[in-house]
Design an enzyme around this catalytic site. Structure first.
Site, PDB file in Angstrom:
ATOM      1  CG  MET A   1       6.421   7.504   3.051  1.00  0.00           C
ATOM      2  SD  MET A   1       5.925   9.221   2.868  1.00  0.00           S
ATOM      3  CE  MET A   1       4.188   9.054   2.534  1.00  0.00           C
ATOM      4  N   PRO A   2       6.878   3.416   3.484  1.00  0.00           N
ATOM      5  CG  PRO A   2       8.474   1.780   3.899  1.00  0.00           C
ATOM      6  CD  PRO A   2       8.237   3.062   3.191  1.00  0.00           C
ATOM      7  CG  HIS A   3       2.559   5.015   6.182  1.00  0.00           C
ATOM      8  ND1 HIS A   3       2.783   4.880   4.825  1.00  0.00           N
ATOM      9  CD2 HIS A   3       1.214   5.083   6.340  1.00  0.00           C
ATOM     10  CE1 HIS A   3       1.610   4.880   4.193  1.00  0.00           C
ATOM     11  NE2 HIS A   3       0.649   4.989   5.088  1.00  0.00           N
ATOM     12  CB  ALA A   4       2.122   1.139  10.781  1.00  0.00           C
TER      13      ALA A   4
ATOM     14  CE1 TYR B   1       0.830   1.158   4.406  1.00  0.00           C
ATOM     15  CE2 TYR B   1       0.986  -1.226   4.264  1.00  0.00           C
ATOM     16  CZ  TYR B   1       1.258  -0.055   4.921  1.00  0.00           C
ATOM     17  OH  TYR B   1       1.973  -0.068   6.083  1.00  0.00           O
TER      18      TYR B   1
END
Length: 147
Positions: free
Chosen positions: A64-67, A55
């Site tokens: 742009m990995p994020h949670a 995603y």
């Protein structure tokens, strides 16, 4: 603005990397070391990737990995990793990924200005190409300093 978050401590370059998980772990390492995030944050990104796919792969060559903030963010932070030979994230349209920018947002609003600046950077093809071709973190930071 971005130069406040992306520094010689949080920007790295590697020639190649085994897989997307290792890329995220390496990108996250400076944020773990300065206690911006906990290991839970990386695991949350992995779990989200497994359940809904990559995603966070935003455009060709850019991720742009994020949670969520409550999944292990202690304070606002940003790190960047350039993988010279690229790495596959299983994103058909956008693989391989060369530039990984890990975002740690501590709430739902404090990171908006960072996102605005990153969007401007990611939308400027000449600057992205300069970053993709960088040989040193200092070369990346010279571009970042314009945002």
């Amino acid at each position: 603005m971005l130069a406040k978050w992306l520094t010689s401590q949080t920007v790295n370059i590697v020639d190649s990397i085994e897989d997307w998980q290792t890329a995220i772990q390496l990108c996250a390492k400076p944020l773990l070391q300065n206690n911006t995030i906990s290991p839970d944050y990386i695991q949350a990104i992995f779990k989200l990737h497994e359940s809904i796919g990559p995603y966070y792969v935003l455009a060709p060559g850019i991720a742009m990995p994020h949670a969520r903030p409550e999944q292990g963010v202690n304070q606002l932070g940003l790190s960047m990793l350039l993988v010279k030979k690229g790495v596959k994230f299983n994103s058909e349209e956008n693989d391989p990924v060369y530039l990984i920018t890990l975002l740690a947002a501590s709430d739902s609003t404090s990171h908006i200005e960072i996102l605005t600046q990153l969007a401007a950077l990611f939308g400027t093809q000449n600057d992205i190409q300069t970053i993709f071709n960088a040989q040193t973190p200092a070369q990346i930071l010279s571009v970042i300093n314009h945002y």
